[in-house]
Design a protein around this motif. Sequence first.
Motif, PDB file in Angstrom:
ATOM      1  N   PRO A  59      -0.323  -1.814  10.875  1.00 62.92           N
ATOM      2  CA  PRO A  59       0.455  -1.319   9.733  1.00 62.92           C
ATOM      3  C   PRO A  59       1.759  -2.093   9.544  1.00 62.92           C
ATOM      4  CG  PRO A  59      -0.376   0.502  11.061  1.00 62.92           C
ATOM      5  CD  PRO A  59      -0.650  -0.753  11.836  1.00 62.92           C
ATOM      6  N   THR A  60       2.146  -2.252   8.283  1.00 59.18           N
ATOM      7  CA  THR A  60       3.331  -3.017   7.923  1.00 59.18           C
ATOM      8  C   THR A  60       4.449  -2.081   7.500  1.00 59.18           C
ATOM      9  OG1 THR A  60       1.869  -4.748   7.100  1.00 59.18           O
ATOM     10  CG2 THR A  60       4.181  -4.908   6.497  1.00 59.18           C
ATOM     11  N   THR A  61       5.649  -2.316   7.990  1.00 60.05           N
ATOM     12  CA  THR A  61       6.796  -1.498   7.610  1.00 60.05           C
ATOM     13  C   THR A  61       7.271  -1.890   6.218  1.00 60.05           C
ATOM     14  OG1 THR A  61       8.383  -3.058   8.549  1.00 60.05           O
ATOM     15  CG2 THR A  61       7.513  -1.353  10.016  1.00 60.05           C
ATOM     16  N   PRO A  62       7.928  -0.960   5.503  1.00 60.83           N
ATOM     17  CA  PRO A  62       8.481  -1.310   4.183  1.00 60.83           C
ATOM     18  C   PRO A  62       9.431  -2.501   4.243  1.00 60.83           C
ATOM     19  CG  PRO A  62       8.488   1.070   4.496  1.00 60.83           C
ATOM     20  CD  PRO A  62       8.087   0.471   5.810  1.00 60.83           C
ATOM     21  N   GLY A  63      10.195  -2.594   5.324  1.00 62.65           N
ATOM     22  CA  GLY A  63      11.125  -3.713   5.454  1.00 62.65           C
ATOM     23  C   GLY A  63      10.415  -5.051   5.483  1.00 62.65           C
ATOM     24  N   ARG A  64       9.292  -5.107   6.204  1.00 62.99           N
ATOM     25  CA  ARG A  64       8.528  -6.354   6.269  1.00 62.99           C
ATOM     26  C   ARG A  64       7.904  -6.681   4.921  1.00 62.99           C
ATOM     27  NH1 ARG A  64       4.342  -6.848  10.964  1.00 62.99           N
ATOM     28  NH2 ARG A  64       4.187  -8.892   9.979  1.00 62.99           N
ATOM     29  N   ILE A  66       9.179  -5.924   1.984  1.00 64.42           N
ATOM     30  CA  ILE A  66      10.262  -6.431   1.141  1.00 64.42           C
ATOM     31  C   ILE A  66      10.588  -7.873   1.522  1.00 64.42           C
ATOM     32  CG2 ILE A  66      12.714  -6.175   0.585  1.00 64.42           C
ATOM     33  CD1 ILE A  66      12.309  -3.131   0.949  1.00 64.42           C
ATOM     34  N   ALA A  67      10.651  -8.139   2.823  1.00 63.55           N
ATOM     35  CA  ALA A  67      10.945  -9.503   3.279  1.00 63.55           C
ATOM     36  C   ALA A  67       9.874 -10.476   2.814  1.00 63.55           C
ATOM     37  CB  ALA A  67      11.058  -9.521   4.804  1.00 63.55           C
ATOM     38  N   ARG A  68       8.628 -10.010   2.790  1.00 65.65           N
ATOM     39  CA  ARG A  68       7.524 -10.863   2.350  1.00 65.65           C
ATOM     40  C   ARG A  68       7.639 -11.183   0.859  1.00 65.65           C
ATOM     41  NH1 ARG A  68       2.291  -8.417   4.526  1.00 65.65           N
ATOM     42  NH2 ARG A  68       2.512  -7.009   2.770  1.00 65.65           N
ATOM     43  N   GLY A  73       7.440 -14.372  -2.790  1.00 64.07           N
ATOM     44  CA  GLY A  73       7.574 -14.171  -4.223  1.00 64.07           C
ATOM     45  C   GLY A  73       8.785 -14.890  -4.783  1.00 64.07           C
ATOM     46  N   LEU A  74       9.962 -14.464  -4.353  1.00 67.14           N
ATOM     47  CA  LEU A  74      11.190 -15.074  -4.864  1.00 67.14           C
ATOM     48  C   LEU A  74      11.395 -16.481  -4.311  1.00 67.14           C
ATOM     49  CD1 LEU A  74      13.621 -12.009  -4.652  1.00 67.14           C
ATOM     50  CD2 LEU A  74      12.154 -12.718  -6.546  1.00 67.14           C
ATOM     51  N   THR A 246       0.935  -8.760 -11.338  1.00 65.78           N
ATOM     52  CA  THR A 246       0.000  -8.484 -10.246  1.00 65.78           C
ATOM     53  C   THR A 246       0.273  -9.305  -8.995  1.00 65.78           C
ATOM     54  OG1 THR A 246      -1.525 -10.054 -11.291  1.00 65.78           O
ATOM     55  CG2 THR A 246      -1.849  -7.714 -11.764  1.00 65.78           C
ATOM     56  N   SER A 247       0.757 -10.530  -9.154  1.00 62.71           N
ATOM     57  CA  SER A 247       0.987 -11.368  -7.969  1.00 62.71           C
ATOM     58  C   SER A 247       2.062 -10.790  -7.054  1.00 62.71           C
ATOM     59  CB  SER A 247       1.328 -12.799  -8.389  1.00 62.71           C
ATOM     60  OG  SER A 247       0.204 -13.423  -8.971  1.00 62.71           O
ATOM     61  N   PRO A 248       3.249 -10.430  -7.571  1.00 65.03           N
ATOM     62  CA  PRO A 248       4.235  -9.823  -6.664  1.00 65.03           C
ATOM     63  C   PRO A 248       3.776  -8.485  -6.096  1.00 65.03           C
ATOM     64  CG  PRO A 248       5.038  -9.831  -8.942  1.00 65.03           C
ATOM     65  CD  PRO A 248       3.823 -10.687  -8.909  1.00 65.03           C
ATOM     66  N   ILE A 249       3.015  -7.709  -6.894  1.00 61.23           N
ATOM     67  CA  ILE A 249       2.487  -6.446  -6.361  1.00 61.23           C
ATOM     68  C   ILE A 249       1.536  -6.728  -5.207  1.00 61.23           C
ATOM     69  CG2 ILE A 249       1.012  -4.462  -6.877  1.00 61.23           C
ATOM     70  CD1 ILE A 249       2.137  -4.509  -9.722  1.00 61.23           C
ATOM     71  N   ASN A 250       0.678  -7.730  -5.385  1.00 64.65           N
ATOM     72  CA  ASN A 250      -0.282  -8.055  -4.327  1.00 64.65           C
ATOM     73  C   ASN A 250       0.427  -8.547  -3.072  1.00 64.65           C
ATOM     74  OD1 ASN A 250      -3.267  -8.345  -3.779  1.00 64.65           O
ATOM     75  ND2 ASN A 250      -2.558 -10.379  -3.209  1.00 64.65           N
ATOM     76  N   ILE A 251       1.479  -9.334  -3.246  1.00 65.87           N
ATOM     77  CA  ILE A 251       2.254  -9.788  -2.086  1.00 65.87           C
ATOM     78  C   ILE A 251       2.850  -8.590  -1.354  1.00 65.87           C
ATOM     79  CG2 ILE A 251       4.338 -11.030  -1.386  1.00 65.87           C
ATOM     80  CD1 ILE A 251       3.760 -13.023  -3.647  1.00 65.87           C
ATOM     81  N   ALA A 252       3.344  -7.620  -2.119  1.00 66.27           N
ATOM     82  CA  ALA A 252       3.995  -6.458  -1.515  1.00 66.27           C
ATOM     83  C   ALA A 252       3.012  -5.586  -0.745  1.00 66.27           C
ATOM     84  CB  ALA A 252       4.694  -5.634  -2.593  1.00 66.27           C
ATOM     85  N   VAL A 253       1.812  -5.383  -1.285  1.00 61.63           N
ATOM     86  CA  VAL A 253       0.869  -4.451  -0.654  1.00 61.63           C
ATOM     87  C   VAL A 253      -0.152  -5.154   0.226  1.00 61.63           C
ATOM     88  CG1 VAL A 253       1.121  -2.844  -2.573  1.00 61.63           C
ATOM     89  CG2 VAL A 253      -0.775  -4.465  -2.588  1.00 61.63           C
ATOM     90  N   ALA A 254      -0.064  -6.481   0.341  1.00 62.45           N
ATOM     91  CA  ALA A 254      -1.046  -7.223   1.136  1.00 62.45           C
ATOM     92  C   ALA A 254      -1.040  -6.762   2.584  1.00 62.45           C
ATOM     93  CB  ALA A 254      -0.757  -8.720   1.058  1.00 62.45           C
ATOM     94  N   SER A 255      -2.215  -6.798   3.180  1.00 61.01           N
ATOM     95  CA  SER A 255      -2.352  -6.428   4.584  1.00 61.01           C
ATOM     96  C   SER A 255      -1.700  -7.483   5.474  1.00 61.01           C
ATOM     97  CB  SER A 255      -3.837  -6.305   4.939  1.00 61.01           C
ATOM     98  OG  SER A 255      -4.011  -6.194   6.334  1.00 61.01           O
ATOM     99  N   SER A 256      -1.136  -7.027   6.575  1.00 60.26           N
ATOM    100  CA  SER A 256      -0.569  -7.947   7.562  1.00 60.26           C
ATOM    101  C   SER A 256      -1.572  -8.317   8.640  1.00 60.26           C
ATOM    102  CB  SER A 256       0.674  -7.319   8.218  1.00 60.26           C
ATOM    103  OG  SER A 256       1.715  -7.193   7.283  1.00 60.26           O
ATOM    104  N   ASP A 257      -2.801  -7.858   8.484  1.00 59.45           N
ATOM    105  CA  ASP A 257      -3.834  -8.206   9.455  1.00 59.45           C
ATOM    106  C   ASP A 257      -4.113  -9.703   9.416  1.00 59.45           C
ATOM    107  OD1 ASP A 257      -3.987  -5.569  10.076  1.00 59.45           O
ATOM    108  OD2 ASP A 257      -5.840  -5.182   8.985  1.00 59.45           O
ATOM    109  N   PRO A 258      -4.663 -10.259  10.487  1.00 60.15           N
ATOM    110  CA  PRO A 258      -4.971 -11.691  10.499  1.00 60.15           C
ATOM    111  C   PRO A 258      -5.878 -12.076   9.345  1.00 60.15           C
ATOM    112  CG  PRO A 258      -5.222 -10.749  12.686  1.00 60.15           C
ATOM    113  CD  PRO A 258      -5.013  -9.598  11.752  1.00 60.15           C
TER     114      PRO A 258
END
Length: 687
Positions: A59-64, A66-68, A73-74, A246-258
């Motif tokens: 699981p990914t924390t909200p902070g991670r 945002i950093a992603r 994104g930015l 959609t691209s920034p949304i996908n970056i935000a909700v993307a899984s951190s799994d390998p």
Amino acid sequence: MSPTREIYWNIPGHLLLYPLFAISLAIFAYGVWRRVRLWMLGARHLSAASPGVIHEIYPTTPGRRIARVVSLGLGHARFFRTPFPGIAHFLLFWGFAVLLVGTIIVFLEADLPGRFYFGPFYLAVSFALELGGIAFLLGILLLGLRRYIQRPEQLDERFDDKIALALLLFLAVSGFLIEGLRLYVLQPPWESWSFVGAGIARLAGAASLSDGATTRLHQLFWWLHLLATFGFIAYIPYSRLLHILTSPINIAVASSDPRGTLRPMDLEASEIYGTSQIDEFAPKQLLELDACTRCGRCQAVCPAHLSDKPLSPKKVLQDLRHHLSVYGPTILRASRAGEKNQEATADPELPLVTGGTIEEDVLWACTTCAACETECPVLIRVIDKIADMRRYLVLSESKFPSELRLFFKNMETNFNPWGIGWATRADWAQGLDIPILSEVGSSKLLYWVGCAASFDERNKKVAVATSRLLKAAGVEFAILGAEEKCCGETARRLGNEYLFQMMAMENVELFKQYGVTRIVTTCPHCYNSFRHEYREHGTGIEVIHHTELLATLIEDSRLRLHGPAASGTAVYHDSCYLGRYNDIFEAPRSVLRAALDPAPQELPRAMDRSFCCGAGGGRMWMEETIGQRINELRTREALEAGVATICTACPYCLTMFEDGLKAENAEERVRVRDIAELAEEAGEVSV
């Protein structure tokens, strides 16, 4: 006089912009709502048996998250992996962002009580808008140059692309023209802060435009710019511009799994085995179809595509998106009408797989190397979708390449792909005095040998070398011997989830029986499976690749390598499952630097851009009859470097390189060695 400007100078009837803006927002909102409803089609099939809105092993924390978004994104971190389009898009993005902020400031100044848009703040904003406009325009021109002059093979062309680029270009140019015409008439003393507009004003002066003609032109371009802006907003959800959302949304909700992680399946609770219809994908997977920008970075690195096979990751995503757009509304209407799911799905004459939108040869061409997912700037996953469709073919239709029938049978009867009797699994260890867990009861470290090193004559040498190094360094370890079974990774990548889960559960029970807490293995595929995918079955065992352990032993001076273990030039090939999947790049190189003199060189495509050997995703066990052989392409790349030794850290890679050298008639002058073999050749042990 304090620097400022009249917001709606020379624009009678400007209040009309508010209803026009409301209309454009309504069209925009309706378009977004339509796409969201299509994404949520997959929610009908979500359950404990098939999680997937945002499924994560880790699981990914909200902070991670945002950093992603900030980094990818930015910051465009992955865009710059391909410098020219990366720089162009960076300029376009940040130029647009600055202009958007400036537009919001103007609206606030016009509609809020009080005034703030004057003085130094006004001058600073004016100057920033000039810089933003230049960046925006330059980004558009560079992207146009790439698309219509350079024309790289990875880019396809649609009419929508021309509309989007022309619309953006008009917004950039008309914005500067409006400013220049205003400055020409008003001639404020601070016009130099708007240096582009001031230049256009001088051109208007050189053309001897009258004030009347200038004000009429200003009004014309102002309204055209306004209509183009509102048209742009309304057009976004109906065009390729949707990726702005959609691209920034996908970056935000993307899984951190390998990379390459597959969706879990509860086979007992599932009513659907694999994916045969578009609404059987999870909502997150459907969102990814709209997040794809068709940049083609995935296609440009795909070994299947580069070896002339029918697979293009970009085309898979776009074909699925087209299928969703065409048949999704039909499924929604049928669902509202209360029809059965089977009747609500797409036209039976054009299913998703088995002769439909995605051809079977496309699915079986994938090596699951994750090069596509590594390059994607917005973190789109492709392998899970291909695996889901493979699962359907294997589990529901029993449709797979004929050579896999023997593979599956061998796995079911002898628990290894070769079909060699399971009782002979530890024969390679005869005379080495290696403890077996069933005899010693427990051990601090389990050496998981793997199928290749247990049954393949060439890879047995790697198991012997690894064992000798561990024993010489005083490492306490044991093997399972005949009790060891395949980890099931290849069966899973081939779509046989049932076979994988059967083997995984049996192995997990074996680990619990012997209290195994730490595993070392020479196979990156076993490593990846144990480290990540076995967590679904309740294990949290520490897993180490043999190159990591050897690097630690060398660093601790428990293993001394005096080298050189090879003469001539050597190169190291990064295994996909060791490198891209698990970010293990330094440990193998550390061992090789100690074992070889001179240290190995890097291939042109190395580290996380390494080119696949062609064996992953079950391709090791399938005939390669379409296009060029992937392993031969990679072998030629190594031969062009003038090497004498090719170093590997994966049994599949070792096999594929040796086959490639035979095909190139180079097996007499170039050798392939696992890192453990080279370390043993160079070893001088101090315990």
